[in-house]
Design a protein around this motif. Structure first.
Motif, PDB file in Angstrom:
ATOM      1  N   ALA A  91      18.596 -27.414  -9.949  1.00 21.13           N
ATOM      2  CA  ALA A  91      18.852 -26.012  -9.614  1.00 21.13           C
ATOM      3  C   ALA A  91      19.926 -25.423 -10.508  1.00 21.13           C
ATOM      4  N   SER A  92      20.964 -26.201 -10.775  1.00 21.36           N
ATOM      5  CA  SER A  92      22.055 -25.725 -11.628  1.00 21.36           C
ATOM      6  C   SER A  92      21.565 -25.448 -13.040  1.00 21.36           C
ATOM      7  N   LYS A  93      20.749 -26.345 -13.584  1.00 25.99           N
ATOM      8  CA  LYS A  93      20.234 -26.169 -14.945  1.00 25.99           C
ATOM      9  C   LYS A  93      19.283 -24.975 -15.017  1.00 25.99           C
ATOM     10  N   LEU A  94      18.433 -24.817 -14.012  1.00 25.90           N
ATOM     11  CA  LEU A  94      17.503 -23.694 -14.018  1.00 25.90           C
ATOM     12  C   LEU A  94      18.229 -22.364 -13.853  1.00 25.90           C
ATOM     13  N   ALA A  95      19.230 -22.337 -12.999  1.00 27.57           N
ATOM     14  CA  ALA A  95      19.964 -21.100 -12.752  1.00 27.57           C
ATOM     15  C   ALA A  95      20.624 -20.581 -14.020  1.00 27.57           C
ATOM     16  N   ALA A  96      21.013 -21.485 -14.897  1.00 22.09           N
ATOM     17  CA  ALA A  96      21.666 -21.084 -16.146  1.00 22.09           C
ATOM     18  C   ALA A  96      20.678 -20.553 -17.165  1.00 22.09           C
ATOM     19  N   ALA A  97      19.379 -20.784 -16.936  1.00 29.30           N
ATOM     20  CA  ALA A  97      18.394 -20.450 -17.959  1.00 29.30           C
ATOM     21  C   ALA A  97      17.413 -19.362 -17.551  1.00 29.30           C
ATOM     22  N   ILE A  98      17.321 -19.029 -16.257  1.00 29.17           N
ATOM     23  CA  ILE A  98      16.332 -18.056 -15.810  1.00 29.17           C
ATOM     24  C   ILE A  98      17.014 -16.947 -15.028  1.00 29.17           C
ATOM     25  N   SER A  99      16.285 -15.886 -14.793  1.00 31.86           N
ATOM     26  CA  SER A  99      16.767 -14.809 -13.933  1.00 31.86           C
ATOM     27  C   SER A  99      15.911 -14.789 -12.672  1.00 31.86           C
ATOM     28  N   GLY A 100      16.458 -14.279 -11.597  1.00 32.55           N
ATOM     29  CA  GLY A 100      15.719 -14.200 -10.351  1.00 32.55           C
ATOM     30  C   GLY A 100      15.875 -15.399  -9.452  1.00 32.55           C
ATOM     31  N   GLU A 101      16.746 -16.337  -9.835  1.00 31.70           N
ATOM     32  CA  GLU A 101      16.975 -17.495  -8.971  1.00 31.70           C
ATOM     33  C   GLU A 101      17.773 -17.064  -7.747  1.00 31.70           C
ATOM     34  N   PRO A 102      17.659 -17.773  -6.627  1.00 29.97           N
ATOM     35  CA  PRO A 102      18.390 -17.363  -5.421  1.00 29.97           C
ATOM     36  C   PRO A 102      19.897 -17.543  -5.586  1.00 29.97           C
ATOM     37  N   ALA A 103      20.647 -16.729  -4.870  1.00 26.80           N
ATOM     38  CA  ALA A 103      22.104 -16.870  -4.859  1.00 26.80           C
ATOM     39  C   ALA A 103      22.472 -18.261  -4.353  1.00 26.80           C
ATOM     40  N   GLY A 104      23.435 -18.876  -5.006  1.00 27.46           N
ATOM     41  CA  GLY A 104      23.873 -20.206  -4.602  1.00 27.46           C
ATOM     42  C   GLY A 104      23.100 -21.335  -5.236  1.00 27.46           C
ATOM     43  N   ALA A 105      22.140 -21.008  -6.141  1.00 22.35           N
ATOM     44  CA  ALA A 105      21.366 -22.055  -6.793  1.00 22.35           C
ATOM     45  C   ALA A 105      22.292 -22.965  -7.593  1.00 22.35           C
ATOM     46  N   GLY A 106      22.241 -24.228  -7.301  1.00 24.96           N
ATOM     47  CA  GLY A 106      23.093 -25.189  -7.977  1.00 24.96           C
ATOM     48  C   GLY A 106      24.342 -25.543  -7.204  1.00 24.96           C
ATOM     49  N   SER A 107      24.623 -24.801  -6.134  1.00 29.52           N
ATOM     50  CA  SER A 107      25.795 -25.124  -5.300  1.00 29.52           C
ATOM     51  C   SER A 107      25.365 -25.371  -3.856  1.00 29.52           C
ATOM     52  N   THR A 108      24.817 -24.349  -3.215  1.00 25.32           N
ATOM     53  CA  THR A 108      24.363 -24.520  -1.830  1.00 25.32           C
ATOM     54  C   THR A 108      22.841 -24.508  -1.710  1.00 25.32           C
ATOM     55  N   VAL A 109      22.165 -24.123  -2.759  1.00 25.78           N
ATOM     56  CA  VAL A 109      20.704 -24.066  -2.757  1.00 25.78           C
ATOM     57  C   VAL A 109      20.188 -24.983  -3.853  1.00 25.78           C
ATOM     58  N   TRP A 110      19.202 -25.808  -3.522  1.00 28.90           N
ATOM     59  CA  TRP A 110      18.687 -26.767  -4.483  1.00 28.90           C
ATOM     60  C   TRP A 110      17.177 -26.592  -4.647  1.00 28.90           C
ATOM     61  N   VAL A 111      16.605 -27.283  -5.611  1.00 28.73           N
ATOM     62  CA  VAL A 111      15.156 -27.298  -5.797  1.00 28.73           C
ATOM     63  C   VAL A 111      14.561 -28.283  -4.801  1.00 28.73           C
ATOM     64  N   LYS A 112      13.650 -27.774  -4.006  1.00 24.53           N
ATOM     65  CA  LYS A 112      13.025 -28.590  -2.967  1.00 24.53           C
ATOM     66  C   LYS A 112      11.756 -29.267  -3.483  1.00 24.53           C
ATOM     67  N   SER A 113      10.941 -28.540  -4.230  1.00 25.48           N
ATOM     68  CA  SER A 113       9.715 -29.104  -4.783  1.00 25.48           C
ATOM     69  C   SER A 113       9.244 -28.233  -5.938  1.00 25.48           C
ATOM     70  N   LEU A 114       8.266 -28.739  -6.680  1.00 23.85           N
ATOM     71  CA  LEU A 114       7.755 -28.059  -7.861  1.00 23.85           C
ATOM     72  C   LEU A 114       6.238 -27.985  -7.790  1.00 23.85           C
ATOM     73  N   GLY A 115       5.682 -26.892  -8.253  1.00 30.17           N
ATOM     74  CA  GLY A 115       4.238 -26.769  -8.429  1.00 30.17           C
ATOM     75  C   GLY A 115       3.943 -26.638  -9.911  1.00 30.17           C
ATOM     76  N   LEU A 116       3.071 -27.480 -10.435  1.00 35.46           N
ATOM     77  CA  LEU A 116       2.794 -27.515 -11.864  1.00 35.46           C
ATOM     78  C   LEU A 116       1.369 -27.058 -12.152  1.00 35.46           C
ATOM     79  N   GLU A 117       1.224 -26.077 -13.016  1.00 29.02           N
ATOM     80  CA  GLU A 117      -0.090 -25.669 -13.510  1.00 29.02           C
ATOM     81  C   GLU A 117      -0.269 -26.324 -14.869  1.00 29.02           C
ATOM     82  N   ARG A 118      -1.216 -27.223 -14.951  1.00 30.10           N
ATOM     83  CA  ARG A 118      -1.351 -28.068 -16.130  1.00 30.10           C
ATOM     84  C   ARG A 118      -2.633 -27.728 -16.896  1.00 30.10           C
ATOM     85  N   ALA A 119      -2.545 -27.619 -18.202  1.00 28.88           N
ATOM     86  CA  ALA A 119      -3.729 -27.400 -19.026  1.00 28.88           C
ATOM     87  C   ALA A 119      -4.529 -28.693 -19.124  1.00 28.88           C
ATOM     88  N   TYR A 120      -5.824 -28.561 -19.067  1.00 31.28           N
ATOM     89  CA  TYR A 120      -6.689 -29.733 -19.129  1.00 31.28           C
ATOM     90  C   TYR A 120      -7.643 -29.573 -20.310  1.00 31.28           C
TER      91      TYR A 120
END
Length: 752
Positions: free
Chosen positions: A359-388
Motif C-alpha cells: 500500500a505504501s509503495k502504491l500510494a507513492a506512485a498512483i493517485s486516487g488511493e484511499p486516505a491512510g494507504a500505507g499506514s492504517t489502510v493496506w492492500v487486501k487483495s489484487l485482481g489481475l487481468e492477464r493477456a493470453y
C-alpha cells in the motif's frame, strides 16, 4: 515439498483472449490493523517491457543456428530486413539532459564541460564563428557558457582565439590513431563515467549560461558503442547481428537520442587513460555492426521502431497489453520465445511484501488511493487481468482494507511502483517442479521422490525413452502402478548412468525385480543383462506369436501380465497406438486404477489387441481418441470383442489433447476416486514426462493434465480455475525447457 497458504476468494473469468484472475488473500489475525495485513509473494519471469526482440531469446535462437536477420524479423511479425542509406545520429551524452516532461531543460544542464583530444599529441578542430585548432599540449580545455555564447579556455585559464563563440560550436578530433576521438573529462555517458572517449564530432550550444553537448556520428559508429552495452560482446555473433539490426532500426528516425535507456544505452568508444584505455567497444560487436551495415527492420518499406528488452519469460508481448492505449500493430504482436533462458526466468528470489508495504509503495506512485494507504489502510487483495497467451498483466484491481477498490491500474504502473522486473508476474501462485536434466533424469527424480523408503518399490518397469517407442512406455505405466514401482527410461543400447545409480539405490531398499517392456529392438540384451546384474531378476514383456511382435503385441503381453499379477481384466482402457497424447492420458488413469491399456490402430483393431480383449475377459471399455484416432471400424471391433453396444466412456471426440486431459480428469475425479488436492501437469508436446508424471499422479490418485510449452493451455487453465477451492498444490513434471516457469506460474495462478 508441499506448499500451504491461505486462499479464500478467487475468481477467474475468460474474456476472449484475455484471462482475468482475481486473487484474494484472507486476513490473518484480526486483533490489530497491522497484524491483519496479508502477505503477498510475487513470482515472475522476464525483465523489461516484453515488446519486440528479447535479447536472451536472440541469444538462444542464435545457438539454435538462426541468422541475425532471421532473428530480427522473427520478433516483429510480418517484417523483413532490408538495407537503407546510412544517416548520422545525434546523441545527448549528458545524463542530466531532459527534453520532455516536468523539469524540462531542453538539454541545457551543465554550465561547463572539460575536453581534450582523444590521444596524446592529437588535436581538436573548433568551427563556429571562426576556426581554431586546439593542441593537446595546451589542454585540457574548459568549455563554458556565457549567456548564449561559449568561451573556451586552455589549461592556464586563457580564452582561446575566437572566444566567445556564437551559435553552435563544432569540435572535430584530428590526428592520433584511428578512430579519431574526443575525450570528455567531465562525467558523461550511460554510466556517468569521467574521461569517456567518443567517435564523431561534438556540437555545443549555449543558453542562459548553460551548455548543451551533442555527439554527432554515423550510424555504425554509434552502434559500435551501443551493441556491447545492450548485448554482451561474448554472445554468439548472430545474436549480436540481430541486436545491431534492431538497434539501428530503433535509432533510424530523426531526433536527438539519449545515451541511456531512455533511447538505448550508448557509452562511446572507451574511457580513462588515453594510452591504455578501458574499452567500451568490442571487436565482436563491431564486426556484427559492420556485417549488417545499413540493415533495418522494415514493414511495407518503412523502418519499424524496434522496441527490445532483456528477456520475455517465454512469450513476448503485444504492445497494447503493456502500454495501455497504444495502437495495436501486426508487428508489435507477441511471439513464442522458447529459448530465452536467463537468470530472470524465473525471478530469484520472489518478491515478498506485506499488504501494508504494498500500500505504501502504491500510494507513492498512483493517485486516487484511499486516505491512510500505507499506514492504517493496506492492500487486501489484487485482481489481475492477464493477456493470453503471453501472460503479461494488463490491469490490476487493488482491493483495500477499508473496502474501497482502485480499478484498472495499468500493469506497467503497478510494476513500476513495486520495482518489479516486468509485468509478467504472478501473485501467490507457487508450484512444485519435478525435473532433473533430460527425460531419463526426470524419471529418476520421480523415482527418488515417490520411492524413497525401504520396501516402497516392489518392482521397476524399464522402458525405451525415445520418441519412436512411446507405446511401450505408455502401457508400462499401468504395470508400474500395479506393481508399485517406478518407470525408468533408457535408450536402446546403453543404460544412462543416472538410471544405473537409481537401480542400485532401489536394490538397496529391497526392490529385486525389473520388468522390461519391449523386445531387443527396444531395449538391447546388454542393457537387460546390466539391469539383471544390479537387481537380480529381469522379466522381459514383449510381443509374441499369439499377439504379434509389434507394439500392439507388447501392449497385450503387458495387459496379460497385469491380469496374472491380480488385476481385473474386465474393465480396460483403449487408446491409439499411433499417436501418444491419448495414450498418455489413459496411462495416468491406468496407473491409479490398475486397468490394462490395450492399443488399437486408427482404422482397425489389430489381431493381438482383439485376442487380448477376449483373454482378459473384458466387458467394459473406455476409449481415448476421437473419430480420426479410432475410426468407426476400429470401434466396432472393440465393441464386438467386449460385447458392448457402446463404450462406457469416450474421450477425445471434441477439442484438443488438452481438452481430452481435462475431460478424463473430470471422470477420474467423479467416478474413480481421484482427488484434486494435488494436480500434476506435464507437457502435451513431449511424451516422456507424461509417462513418468502420469505414474506419479496415478499412484497418488491425482489427475494428470497437460499444457503446451509456449503458453498455458486454455482448457487446462479453465479446469484449474473452476476447481481452485480444492486444489492445494500443483506439481509440474519436466524441466523449464519443457514447461517454462512463466507457463507453470500462470497455471498455478489459476489453480490458486
Amino acid at each position: 515439498m508441499k506448499r500451504t497458504f491461505d486462499r479464500r476468494v478467487y475468481q477467474v473469468l475468460f474474456l476472449g483472449t484475455v484471462c482475468v484472475v482475481a486473487v484474494g488473500l484472507a486476513m490473518v489475525s484480526p486483533r490489530t490493523a497491522r497484524a491483519a495485513a496479508p502477505n503477498f509473494t510475487l513470482t515472475g519471469a522476464g525483465w523489461g517491457h516484453g515488446i519486440g526482440l528479447s535479447q536472451y531469446g536472440a541469444k538462444g535462437w542464435a545457438e539454435q543456428g538462426k541468422t541475425g536477420s532471421w532473428i530480427a524479423s522473427y520478433y516483429y511479425p510480418g517484417t523483413t530486413v532490408g538495407t537503407l542509406p546510412s544517416k548520422s545520429v545525434d546523441v545527448n551524452i549528458d545524463n542530466n539532459a531532459d527534453y520532455d516532461g516536468t523539469g524540462d531543460n531542453d538539454g541545457y544542464a551543465h554550465t561547463s564541460w572539460t575536453i581534450r583530444p582523444g590521444y596524446v599529441n592529437a588535436q581538436l578542430g573548433l568551427s563556429g564563428s571562426s576556426s581554431v585548432t586546439l593542441l593537446d599540449a595546451n589542454g585540457p580545455y574548459l568549455v563554458q557558457g556565457a549567456g548564449s555564447t561559449i568561451v573556451v579556455k586552455d589549461k592556464s585559464g586563457k580564452a582561446v582565439t575566437g572566444s566567445p563563440f556564437a551559435g553552435t560550436l563544432t569540435i572535430t578530433p584530428k590526428g592520433g590513431s584511428s578512430p579519431q576521438l574526443t575525450q570528455i573529462q567531465t562525467v558523461s555517458g550511460a554510466y556517468d563515467h569521467s574521461g569517456v572517449r567518443y567517435r564523431g564530432t561534438m556540437l555545443l550550444t549555449a543558453s542562459l549560461g548553460r551548455v548543451r553537448l551533442i555527439n554527432r556520428l554515423s550510424q555504425d559508429d554509434y552502434l559500435y558503442g551501443v551493441v556491447p552495452r545492450e548485448s554482451p560482446a561474448s554472445w554468439p555473433i548472430e545474436s549480436l547481428k540481430a541486436q545491431a539490426i534492431v538497434a539501428r532500426s530503433y535509432a533510424y528516425p530523426a531526433g536527438v537520442k539519449y545515451c541511456t535507456t531512455r533511447s538505448q544505452v550508448y557509452n562511446g568508444h572507451s574511457r580513462g587513460d588515453r594510452v591504455n584505455p578501458t574499452m567500451h567497444e568490442a571487436a565482436s560487436s563491431n564486426n556484427a555492426v559492420a556485417a549488417t551495415s545499413g540493415q533495418c527492420v522494415l514493414y511495407q518499406g518503412a523502418v519499424v521502431k524496434t522496441y527490445f528488452h532483456s528477456t520475455s519469460g517465454g512469450y513476448t508481448a503485444n504492445i497494447e497489453d503493456v502500454w495501455l492505449g497504444a495502437t495495436p500493430s501486426s508487428y508489435y504482436r507477441g511471439v513464442p520465445d522458447p529459448y530465452c533462458g536467463s537468470v530472470y526466468n524465473p525471478w530469484t528470489p520472489p518478491v515478498s511484501l506485506t499488504g501494508l508495504s504494498m500500500a505504501s509503495k502504491l500510494a507513492a506512485a498512483i493517485s486516487g488511493e484511499p486516505a491512510g494507504a500505507g499506514s492504517t489502510v493496506w492492500v487486501k487483495s489484487l485482481g489481475l487481468e492477464r493477456a493470453y497467451p503471453s501472460g503479461f498483466v494488463r490491469r490490476v484491481d487493488v482491493m483495500w482494507s477499508n473496502g474501497t477498490v482502485t480499478r484498472g491500474l495499468s500493469g506497467d504502473t503497478f510494476r513500476s511502483a513495486l520495482g518489479l522486473k516486468s509485468t509478467k508476474f504472478f501473485v501467490n501462485s507457487p508450484f512444485d517442479r519435478v525435473a532433473l536434466g533430460d527425460r531419463y533424469g526426470t524419471a529418476v527424480k520421480i523415482s527418488e521422490s515417490a520411492f524413497a523408503t525401504s520396501g516402497s518399490a516392489k518392482a521397476v518397469v524399464l522402458v525405451n525413452g525415445t520418441d519412436a517407442k512411446f507405446p511401450d512406455a505408455l502401457t508400462g505405466s499401468a504395470l508400474a502402478g500395479l506393481v508399485s514401482g517406478p518407470v525408468l527410461m533408457t535408450p536402446m543400447s546403453s543404460l544412462p548412468q543416472d538410471v544405473d545409480t537409481e537401480l542400485k539405490r532401489l536394490r538397496a531398499l529391497g526392490c529385486a525385480k525389473v520388468y522390461i517392456v519391449g523386445g531387443a529392438e527396444s531395449i538391447s540384451a546388454p542393457v537387460a543383462l546390466r539391469a539383471e546384474a544390479i537387481m537380480g531378476s529381469v522379466e522381459r514383456l514383449a510381443g509374441n506369436e499369439r499377439y504379434g511382435v509389434d507394439r500392439y503385441g507388447t501392449a497385450a503381453t503387458v495387459a496379460m501380465k497385469m491380469k496374472e499379477l491380480g488385476a481385473s481384466g474386465k474393465k480396460v482402457l483403449v487408446a491409439s497406438g499411433e499417436d501418444w497424447p491419448d495414450a498418455a492420458v489413459a496411462s495416468a488413469i491406468a496407473a491409479g486404477t490398475h486397468r490394462p491399456v490395450v492399443l488399437t490402430g486408427s482404422r482397425s483393431l489389430p489381431k493381438g489387441s482383439r485376442l487380448v480383449l477376449g483373454d482378459l475377459g473384458a466387458t467394459e471399455s473406455v476409449l481415448f481418441g476421437g473419430a480420426k484416432a479410432i475410426t468407426a471400424p476400429a470401434l466396432a471391433s472393440v465393441l464386438s470383442a467386449t460385447g458392448e453396444t457402446s463404450p462406457a466412456k469416450r474421450f477425445g471426440t471434441l477439442g484438443s489433447r488438452y481438452d481430452t486431459g481435462v475431460e478424463a480428469a473430470k471422470w477420474a475425479v467423479s467416478s474413480l476416486g481421484f482427488t484434486l488436492s494435488t494436480v500434476y501437469i506435464a507437457s502435451g508436446e513431449r511424451f516422456p514426462d507424461s509417462v513418468t508424471g502420469g505414474l506419479m499422479a496415478g499412484r497418488g490418485m491425482h489427475p494428470l493434465l497437460m499444457t503446451a510449452s509456449r503458453a498455458a493451455s486454455g482448457p487446462t487453465a479453465a479446469y484449474l480455475a473452476a476447481n481452485h477451492a480444492v486444489i492445494s498444490s500443483v506439481v509440474v513434471v519436466g524441466g523449464v525447457s519443457v514447461i517454462p516457469d512463466a507457463v507453470a506460474s500462470t497455471l498455478a495462478s489459476y489453480a490458486y
